[in-house]
Design an enzyme around this catalytic site. Structure first.
Site, PDB file in Angstrom:
ATOM      1  N   HIS A 156       0.839  -1.209   0.000  1.00 44.16           N
ATOM      2  CA  HIS A 156       0.000   0.000   0.000  1.00 44.16           C
ATOM      3  C   HIS A 156       0.868   1.252   0.000  1.00 44.16           C
ATOM      4  O   HIS A 156       0.835   2.068   0.925  1.00 44.16           O
ATOM      5  CB  HIS A 156      -0.945  -0.021   1.204  1.00 44.16           C
ATOM      6  CG  HIS A 156      -1.998  -1.077   1.123  1.00 44.16           C
ATOM      7  ND1 HIS A 156      -1.876  -2.306   1.742  1.00 44.16           N
ATOM      8  CD2 HIS A 156      -3.186  -1.109   0.455  1.00 44.16           C
ATOM      9  CE1 HIS A 156      -2.945  -3.033   1.483  1.00 44.16           C
ATOM     10  NE2 HIS A 156      -3.753  -2.340   0.702  1.00 44.16           N
ATOM     11  N   PHE A 210       3.095   4.390  -2.629  1.00 43.93           N
ATOM     12  CA  PHE A 210       2.780   5.385  -3.660  1.00 43.93           C
ATOM     13  C   PHE A 210       2.640   4.748  -5.041  1.00 43.93           C
ATOM     14  O   PHE A 210       1.806   5.173  -5.845  1.00 43.93           O
ATOM     15  CB  PHE A 210       3.865   6.465  -3.681  1.00 43.93           C
ATOM     16  CG  PHE A 210       3.622   7.529  -4.723  1.00 43.93           C
ATOM     17  CD1 PHE A 210       2.548   8.390  -4.641  1.00 43.93           C
ATOM     18  CD2 PHE A 210       4.482   7.668  -5.803  1.00 43.93           C
ATOM     19  CE1 PHE A 210       2.316   9.370  -5.599  1.00 43.93           C
ATOM     20  CE2 PHE A 210       4.265   8.650  -6.766  1.00 43.93           C
ATOM     21  CZ  PHE A 210       3.183   9.490  -6.661  1.00 43.93           C
ATOM     22  N   ASP A 254      -5.448   5.370  -0.183  1.00 46.93           N
ATOM     23  CA  ASP A 254      -4.675   4.635   0.834  1.00 46.93           C
ATOM     24  C   ASP A 254      -3.660   5.534   1.540  1.00 46.93           C
ATOM     25  O   ASP A 254      -2.638   5.055   2.036  1.00 46.93           O
ATOM     26  CB  ASP A 254      -3.936   3.450   0.193  1.00 46.93           C
ATOM     27  CG  ASP A 254      -4.791   2.187   0.154  1.00 46.93           C
ATOM     28  OD1 ASP A 254      -5.662   2.030   1.038  1.00 46.93           O
ATOM     29  OD2 ASP A 254      -4.587   1.362  -0.755  1.00 46.93           O
ATOM     30  N   GLN A 296      -5.586 -17.037  -4.023  1.00 47.92           N
ATOM     31  CA  GLN A 296      -5.969 -16.310  -5.237  1.00 47.92           C
ATOM     32  C   GLN A 296      -7.202 -16.894  -5.903  1.00 47.92           C
ATOM     33  O   GLN A 296      -8.026 -16.158  -6.421  1.00 47.92           O
ATOM     34  CB  GLN A 296      -4.795 -16.279  -6.214  1.00 47.92           C
ATOM     35  CG  GLN A 296      -3.678 -15.349  -5.775  1.00 47.92           C
ATOM     36  CD  GLN A 296      -4.191 -13.962  -5.443  1.00 47.92           C
ATOM     37  OE1 GLN A 296      -4.385 -13.631  -4.267  1.00 47.92           O
ATOM     38  NE2 GLN A 296      -4.427 -13.148  -6.438  1.00 47.92           N
TER      39      GLN A 296
END
Length: 534
Positions: free
Chosen positions: A244, A246, A319, A479
């Protein structure tokens, strides 16, 4: 009795071999291969067998021969740690070391080493003649990024976080005045784009391009300097954590997908001396994210520009200041965030608060020239969109969208607000719409963050989040469940409204489900065979 495995592999053009016992941990083995690849702790490695399939780097690696060597590659890395000057210096050092050894053995340097040294020096001279290669991730300033002339020069002192940020700001402002080609602008609007190759400053420039090309500066009287301050502050408020961060924020704001057309068109703009380096950075990928969604679905003609601003800015801020530990952890650990927001979406509420805290500074307030009504509309919309990214609300929002979808009306306020939430949600969780070569590194980053949380939960005696427990989680099984029960239902509903998205999200995600299902079946078969032998 301990047995020793010998693994032969090719890395950086060298055939190497590694030996380890069956009592070695997975972490030790990954460190061994990381050292062989000359990779740092945040680099992501992949091992491939002879047919190109991905192998799990673990104690269960099958021994092989020199003729059937595996291939080891660094598929994702921290760009700050793999700058081109460092790699050239490393190459020079290795050539010098090799030359010294050969001279010791035979008394002179062979012609091939002299030729290699000459090529390295020639390549460096060509790079020195270039002022900017900013759109290839090769931007450098003459004063700060001169290539080394001496391979054994002292290392520069480690920069503080504040110093690093100021360097990014300086580079961003310097680059922001460059003319972005029309081709790059057009590629930003399509499913064709790459996220791994860009430096922080370059991503900030591309974000500026997105705001400009959607005509937000003119429509909402946003001063360019204020936008730049805002984007830089957003960058500063993303933490250096595995997932989480940039780069994730940028990816959610943008949209990328496999694209041989861009690959070829960019190649024609780059001199051949740089092409080997450029392609080694590229992981062409497919992901539906906010900016691309706006153009792909032609939302510009369907909803108001102020709502487009809400969605793009929400994606950018969704975020902010994420600590790397989810809401369940915040609530169980009774953190300040959980106490502040009464256990109700603590992270998402915090992301909103940080966004508007940034905009409370006059020099960063991109909304300062709007009317009170416009500001209220944008603030309310951003809060709704960012709070919608709390996965605890996933089914509630999806079911509401399902009920509206057959009679969806773009002029209906309630319908439009739910669609905006869905668009931000899709942008946030669409990594599995990428090709495996790109999606798996992102998954590795996510799992690293998950495992960090479960390790902390165990240390503190908190309930351990089941899907984050490194001792229980299987990548394939996690997944397949996520794709089957979260992604496919969500993407299927959105595709009913926008059929043009089927090939961009549904088809790749179905392939991802098939891929992980095959891995899951293979893993179960392997376990059953192991149990039978025991």
């Amino acid at each position: 009795m301990m047995t020793t495995k010998i693994i032969h592999f090719m890395v950086n053009g060298r055939l190497e071999h590694a030996e380890f016992g069956d009592n070695c941990s997975a972490a030790d083995i990954k460190d061994l291969f990381r050292a062989a690849a000359e990779a740092g702790p945040h680099h992501i490695l992949k091992m491939y067998n002879t047919d190109g399939s991905v192998l799990n780097i673990s104690p269960r690696l099958e021994p092989n021969s020199q003729d059937s060597y595996y291939r080891l590659e660094v598929v994702a890395s921290d760009l700050k740690s793999v700058g081109l000057p460092k790699e050239l210096d490393t190459m020079e050092y290795r050539l010098r070391h090799l030359e010294n050894k050969v001279i010791e053995d035979v008394g002179k340097s062979p012609d091939i080493i002299c030729d290699l040294k000459s090529q390295v020096e020639s390549f460096k001279r060509k790079l020195e003649s270039v002022g900017h290669l900013s759109w290839m991730g090769l931007f450098k300033e003459d004063s700060d990024h001169q290539l080394s002339k001496i391979s054994m020069k002292p290392k520069t002192p480690q920069l503080s976080v504040q110093e690093e940020r100021q360097q990014v700001r300086k580079k961003f402002l310097s680059m922001s005045s460059l003319q972005v080609t029309e081709e790059v602008r057009e590629n930003l609007k399509t499913p064709i784009f790459d996220n791994w190759q860009w430096e922080e400053a370059e991503m900030l420039v591309l974000l500026q391009v997105m705001f400009t090309d959607l005509d937000f500066l003119t429509a909402f009287h946003i001063e360019l300097e204020v936008l730049q301050n805002f984007l830089f502050e957003v960058y500063c408020h993303y933490n250096n954590i595995p997932f989480h961060n940039f780069r994730h924020c940028f990816c959610v704001t943008q949209m990328v997908r496999t694209g041989t057309d861009l690959h070829l068109s960019l190649k024609s703009q780059i001199t051949s001396v740089y092409w080997w380096r450029f392609t080694s950075w590229c992981h062409w990928c497919v992901v539906v994210q906010m900016y691309g969604l706006i153009w792909l679905t032609d939302l510009r003609s369907k909803i108001a520009k102020i709502d487009l601003l809400i969605m793009l800015t929400s994606a950018l801020c969704h975020d902010l200041d994420h600590p790397g530990y989810n809401n369940v952890y915040q609530i169980n650990a009774q953190t300040d965030l959980a106490l502040r927001y009464n256990d109700i979406s603590p992270l998402e509420n915090h992301h909103c608060a940080v966004a508007f805290s940034i905009m409370s500074k006059p020099e960063c307030n991109i909304l300062k020239n709007l009317t009170c009504e416009q500001y209220k509309h944008i603030r309310g919309g951003m809060i709704r969109c960012i709070l919608a990214t709390d996965m605890a609300r996933h089914n509630e929002i999806l079911n509401k969208f399902k009920s509206m979808q057959p009679v969806f009306d773009f002029t209906n306020k309630d319908h439009k607000e739910v669609l905006m939430k869905i668009m931000v949600k899709v942008s946030d969780i669409s990594n599995e719409a990428r090709p495996m070569a790109v999606a798996e590194p992102w998954l590795d980053c996510l799992l690293q963050e998950f495992f960090n949380q479960s390790d902390t939960e165990k240390l503190k005696g908190l309930p351990v989040t089941p899907f984050m427990d490194r001792d229980k989680v299987s990548k394939p099984s996690s997944q397949t469940k996520f794709i089957r029960f979260v992604l496919l239902p969500l993407f299927s509903e959105l595709t009913k409204l926008f059929p043009c998205l089927e090939r961009h999200i549904l088809e790749p995600v179905r392939k991802a489900l098939e891929y992980y299902s095959d891995l899951e079946r293979a893993s179960k078969t392997e376990e059953e065979e192991g149990t039978a032998k025991a």
